[in-house]
Scaffold this motif. Structure first.
Motif, PDB file in Angstrom:
ATOM      1  N   ASN A 191     -15.031   2.994  -5.177  1.00 53.78           N
ATOM      2  CA  ASN A 191     -14.480   3.845  -4.128  1.00 53.78           C
ATOM      3  C   ASN A 191     -13.190   4.475  -4.642  1.00 53.78           C
ATOM      4  O   ASN A 191     -12.482   3.880  -5.461  1.00 53.78           O
ATOM      5  N   THR A 192     -12.868   5.651  -4.141  1.00 56.79           N
ATOM      6  CA  THR A 192     -11.612   6.288  -4.518  1.00 56.79           C
ATOM      7  C   THR A 192     -10.461   5.638  -3.763  1.00 56.79           C
ATOM      8  O   THR A 192     -10.655   4.970  -2.741  1.00 56.79           O
ATOM      9  N   ILE A 193      -9.260   5.872  -4.239  1.00 57.50           N
ATOM     10  CA  ILE A 193      -8.074   5.372  -3.553  1.00 57.50           C
ATOM     11  C   ILE A 193      -7.994   5.975  -2.154  1.00 57.50           C
ATOM     12  O   ILE A 193      -7.660   5.286  -1.195  1.00 57.50           O
ATOM     13  N   ALA A 194      -8.334   7.252  -2.029  1.00 61.81           N
ATOM     14  CA  ALA A 194      -8.307   7.903  -0.710  1.00 61.81           C
ATOM     15  C   ALA A 194      -9.274   7.215   0.251  1.00 61.81           C
ATOM     16  O   ALA A 194      -8.928   6.947   1.410  1.00 61.81           O
ATOM     17  N   ILE A 195     -10.472   6.934  -0.216  1.00 57.21           N
ATOM     18  CA  ILE A 195     -11.459   6.267   0.649  1.00 57.21           C
ATOM     19  C   ILE A 195     -10.987   4.864   1.022  1.00 57.21           C
ATOM     20  O   ILE A 195     -11.091   4.452   2.183  1.00 57.21           O
ATOM     21  N   ILE A 218       0.831  -1.210   0.000  1.00 54.26           N
ATOM     22  CA  ILE A 218       0.000   0.000   0.000  1.00 54.26           C
ATOM     23  C   ILE A 218       0.860   1.252   0.000  1.00 54.26           C
ATOM     24  O   ILE A 218       0.593   2.202  -0.756  1.00 54.26           O
ATOM     25  N   LYS A 219       1.904   1.274   0.801  1.00 51.31           N
ATOM     26  CA  LYS A 219       2.761   2.463   0.865  1.00 51.31           C
ATOM     27  C   LYS A 219       3.361   2.773  -0.504  1.00 51.31           C
ATOM     28  O   LYS A 219       3.360   3.929  -0.936  1.00 51.31           O
ATOM     29  N   ASP A 220       3.857   1.743  -1.199  1.00 54.84           N
ATOM     30  CA  ASP A 220       4.402   1.950  -2.543  1.00 54.84           C
ATOM     31  C   ASP A 220       3.357   2.542  -3.487  1.00 54.84           C
ATOM     32  O   ASP A 220       3.675   3.362  -4.348  1.00 54.84           O
ATOM     33  N   GLN A 221       2.130   2.117  -3.340  1.00 59.42           N
ATOM     34  CA  GLN A 221       1.071   2.558  -4.243  1.00 59.42           C
ATOM     35  C   GLN A 221       0.605   3.991  -3.984  1.00 59.42           C
ATOM     36  O   GLN A 221       0.190   4.672  -4.913  1.00 59.42           O
ATOM     37  N   ILE A 222       0.663   4.446  -2.740  1.00 62.51           N
ATOM     38  CA  ILE A 222       0.068   5.765  -2.463  1.00 62.51           C
ATOM     39  C   ILE A 222       1.049   6.831  -2.000  1.00 62.51           C
ATOM     40  O   ILE A 222       0.706   8.018  -2.013  1.00 62.51           O
ATOM     41  N   GLU A 223       2.247   6.456  -1.609  1.00 61.04           N
ATOM     42  CA  GLU A 223       3.168   7.413  -0.997  1.00 61.04           C
ATOM     43  C   GLU A 223       3.443   8.634  -1.875  1.00 61.04           C
ATOM     44  O   GLU A 223       3.499   9.759  -1.382  1.00 61.04           O
ATOM     45  N   ASN A 224       3.621   8.452  -3.157  1.00 60.46           N
ATOM     46  CA  ASN A 224       3.927   9.572  -4.048  1.00 60.46           C
ATOM     47  C   ASN A 224       2.743   9.967  -4.926  1.00 60.46           C
ATOM     48  O   ASN A 224       2.909  10.663  -5.926  1.00 60.46           O
ATOM     49  N   LEU A 225       1.567   9.538  -4.527  1.00 64.05           N
ATOM     50  CA  LEU A 225       0.362   9.808  -5.304  1.00 64.05           C
ATOM     51  C   LEU A 225      -0.199  11.176  -4.934  1.00 64.05           C
ATOM     52  O   LEU A 225      -0.340  11.497  -3.758  1.00 64.05           O
ATOM     53  N   ASP A 226      -0.507  11.968  -5.934  1.00 64.66           N
ATOM     54  CA  ASP A 226      -1.119  13.269  -5.690  1.00 64.66           C
ATOM     55  C   ASP A 226      -2.526  13.074  -5.132  1.00 64.66           C
ATOM     56  O   ASP A 226      -3.239  12.158  -5.548  1.00 64.66           O
TER      57      ASP A 226
END
Length: 158
Positions: free
Chosen positions: A45-49, A25-33
């Motif tokens: 659902n959104t990635i944020a949700i 999960i960290k790899d997928q979202i860490e640098n995501l705007d």
């Protein structure tokens, strides 16, 4: 499976693993705007949700280790205020990583016999079952996050 193995598996899916899904999960979202994390793809659902949803359970189970109380409820597990800035998104992520690391430590500290103890109430099963469930649940949503990211990325290309 012992507590150290369970703790490591939780760390793998959320913070640093590559063995099962070749990502985490960290790899997928860490640098995501945050705008991408909030992008709605059809009725998904959104990635944020999804990430807040996973954190909801991490935080709730961590709280059981601290207080002995299970205060989370499934019906509230998707109810979050919108993330409206990159700063807020990073702040959420930092909390997610911190809570995960703390939960990993609590799990590591369990003895083998404590893993078999009832999780708050017998109706919820034992600690091992709940920790396994949290890990499986996180992998399930990790797969969704990966697919949603691919759908968003492909929509920018076409």
């Amino acid at each position: 499976m012992n507590s150290t193995q369970l703790a490591n598996r939780l760390g793998e899916v959320i913070l640093n693993g590559r063995w099962i899904a070749n990502t985490n999960i960290k790899d997928q979202i860490e640098n995501l705007d945050y705008t991408i994390a909030n992008k709605q793809v059809k009725s998904l659902n959104t990635i944020a949700i999804l990430t807040q949803h996973i954190h909801y359970y991490v935080s709730g189970i961590k709280n059981v280790f601290i207080s002995g109380n299970l205060e989370i409820r499934d019906k509230f597990s998707f109810d979050f205020p919108p993330i409206t800035s990159q700063k807020q998104w990073k702040s959420f992520q930092n909390l997610f990583w911190k809570d995960t690391e703390e939960l990993i430590q609590h799990i590591s500290d369990l003895s083998d016999s404590e893993l078999k103890n009832p999780f708050v109430d017998k109706k919820y099963g034992n600690y091992q079952r709940n920790i396994d469930g949290l890990i499986e649940h996180a992998y399930y949503h990790l797969g969704q996050i990966v697919l949603i990211k691919k759908m968003i990325e492909s929509s920018y290309i076409t």
